[in-house]
Design an enzyme around this catalytic site. Structure first.
Site, PDB file in Angstrom:
ATOM      1  N   GLU A 111     -80.197-118.276  30.311  1.00 16.86           N
ATOM      2  CA  GLU A 111     -81.402-117.943  29.734  1.00 16.86           C
ATOM      3  C   GLU A 111     -81.648-119.420  29.120  1.00 16.86           C
ATOM      4  OE1 GLU A 111     -78.663-116.738  28.510  1.00 16.86           O
ATOM      5  OE2 GLU A 111     -79.965-115.865  26.705  1.00 16.86           O
ATOM      6  N   ASP A 114     -76.786-124.215  26.025  1.00 17.19           N
ATOM      7  CA  ASP A 114     -76.794-124.545  24.872  1.00 17.19           C
ATOM      8  C   ASP A 114     -75.983-125.360  24.376  1.00 17.19           C
ATOM      9  OD1 ASP A 114     -76.629-124.482  21.841  1.00 17.19           O
ATOM     10  OD2 ASP A 114     -76.278-122.830  21.512  1.00 17.19           O
ATOM     11  N   THR A 115     -74.459-125.079  24.172  1.00 15.79           N
ATOM     12  CA  THR A 115     -73.662-125.798  24.136  1.00 15.79           C
ATOM     13  C   THR A 115     -72.034-125.507  25.385  1.00 15.79           C
ATOM     14  OG1 THR A 115     -71.593-123.940  23.932  1.00 15.79           O
ATOM     15  CG2 THR A 115     -72.775-124.914  22.136  1.00 15.79           C
ATOM     16  N   THR A 118     -70.045-121.500  27.784  1.00 13.79           N
ATOM     17  CA  THR A 118     -70.805-120.000  29.027  1.00 13.79           C
ATOM     18  C   THR A 118     -71.149-120.573  30.544  1.00 13.79           C
ATOM     19  OG1 THR A 118     -72.018-118.749  27.406  1.00 13.79           O
ATOM     20  CG2 THR A 118     -71.960-118.591  29.851  1.00 13.79           C
ATOM     21  N   LYS A 154     -81.533-127.204  25.767  1.00 13.73           N
ATOM     22  CA  LYS A 154     -80.869-128.282  24.818  1.00 13.73           C
ATOM     23  C   LYS A 154     -80.528-129.405  24.783  1.00 13.73           C
ATOM     24  CE  LYS A 154     -80.369-123.884  21.996  1.00 13.73           C
ATOM     25  NZ  LYS A 154     -80.199-122.989  20.738  1.00 13.73           N
ATOM     26  N   TRP A 181     -83.528-122.958  17.479  1.00 19.98           N
ATOM     27  CA  TRP A 181     -83.306-121.518  18.213  1.00 19.98           C
ATOM     28  C   TRP A 181     -84.285-120.876  19.198  1.00 19.98           C
ATOM     29  CZ3 TRP A 181     -79.269-119.126  18.710  1.00 19.98           C
ATOM     30  CH2 TRP A 181     -79.265-117.802  19.129  1.00 19.98           C
ATOM     31  N   TYR A 184     -86.221-114.752  22.019  1.00 23.70           N
ATOM     32  CA  TYR A 184     -86.931-114.698  23.886  1.00 23.70           C
ATOM     33  C   TYR A 184     -86.931-113.315  23.404  1.00 23.70           C
ATOM     34  CZ  TYR A 184     -84.533-118.030  25.828  1.00 23.70           C
ATOM     35  OH  TYR A 184     -84.161-119.855  26.617  1.00 23.70           O
ATOM     36  N   PRO A 185     -88.795-112.365  24.253  1.00 20.51           N
ATOM     37  CA  PRO A 185     -89.143-111.385  24.406  1.00 20.51           C
ATOM     38  C   PRO A 185     -88.185-110.652  24.255  1.00 20.51           C
ATOM     39  CG  PRO A 185     -89.378-112.936  26.219  1.00 20.51           C
ATOM     40  CD  PRO A 185     -89.316-113.002  26.046  1.00 20.51           C
ATOM     41  N   GLU A 187     -85.410-110.185  23.116  1.00 16.94           N
ATOM     42  CA  GLU A 187     -84.584-109.527  22.350  1.00 16.94           C
ATOM     43  C   GLU A 187     -86.061-109.063  20.611  1.00 16.94           C
ATOM     44  OE1 GLU A 187     -81.511-112.973  22.260  1.00 16.94           O
ATOM     45  OE2 GLU A 187     -83.554-113.575  21.543  1.00 16.94           O
TER      46      GLU A 187
END
Ligand code: 5GP
Length: 203
Positions: A111, A114-115, A118, A154, A181, A184-185, A187
């Site tokens: 999804e 970010d950093t 992953t 990001k 931030w 997402y739906p 969550e």
């Protein structure tokens, strides 16, 4: 305060729809690997838009990774870093899921980038394990080719690295956003409130 972004199921659906043409034209995936849990819903939606008349659905396989903060191994310099562990992986046996990847064009779906920790881990480890499976099949077995799709990237300095040619030719983010931030739906505890906040932001 960190800005919050609210993304609805319809937003996710449409982002996948918009990305599908490019993914079909350029990556031509034969298999999807969804990184759990955020990659599952986008991967499933994407599959519908990647379906070609007369061809079967592209199979989706799931992997699970989890990030944790760790102390560095050197007791003199205790450096805090981010580590990734596998919580779910593909079957590594010769006739298992890993062998299915050999010679395939594989789309990795998550999804958010970010950093990039992953994604770096997923690409490196999948490439390594598929290469082992390929060597077991014989020297002439073709190599797998990995590409990446994320809903959001990001725009920030990344801790993880991806191969340069992958970023250039085999990486697609539906949206590039700031260091916000993203909610997402899947969550959301109260999906009506989530959608209301999303609509409010769009005004
Ligand atoms: P990475 O830092 O490795 O790129 O991202 C690790 C994971 O952190 C993502 O797969 C996702 O689960 C979570 N994450 C990072 N940024 C966000 C965000 O803005 N919203 C949500 N919901 N999860 C995030």
């Amino acid at each position: 305060m960190v800005e919050k972004l609210y993304v609805t199921y319809n937003d996710v659906h449409k982002l996948c729809q918009q990305a599908a043409t490019k993914i079909l034209d350029e990556f031509k995936p034969q298999l999807i690997i969804a990184i759990g849990g955020g990659g599952y819903v986008p991967a499933r939606i994407l599959r519908s838009f990647l379906k070609q008349p007369g061809s079967p659905n592209i199979p989706i396989q799931a992997i699970g990774l989890s990030l944790y903060e760790s102390l560095g191994g050197d007791s003199q310099v205790e450096e805090i870093g981010t580590k990734v562990t596998r919580t779910q992986w593909l079957d590594l046996s010769a006739l298992g899921e890993m062998a299915n990847l050999v010679g395939k064009r594989v789309l990795i779906v998550d999804e958010v980038d970010d950093t990039r920790t992953t994604l770096e881990y997923a690409v490196k480890e999948l490439e390594k394990d598929v290469e082992l499976a390929r060597q077991r099949l014989g020297p002439d077995a073709p190599k797998a080719e990995f590409s990446i799709f994320v809903l959001h990237n990001k725009d920030k300095p990344k801790k993880g690295q991806l191969p340069e040619d992958m970023i250039k030719n085999r990486y697609l983010a539906a949206v590039t956003c700031g260091d916000e931030w993203i909610n997402y739906p899947w969550e959301a505890i109260d999906i009506d409130e989530h959608d209301r906040l999303a609509a409010q932001k769009k005004l």
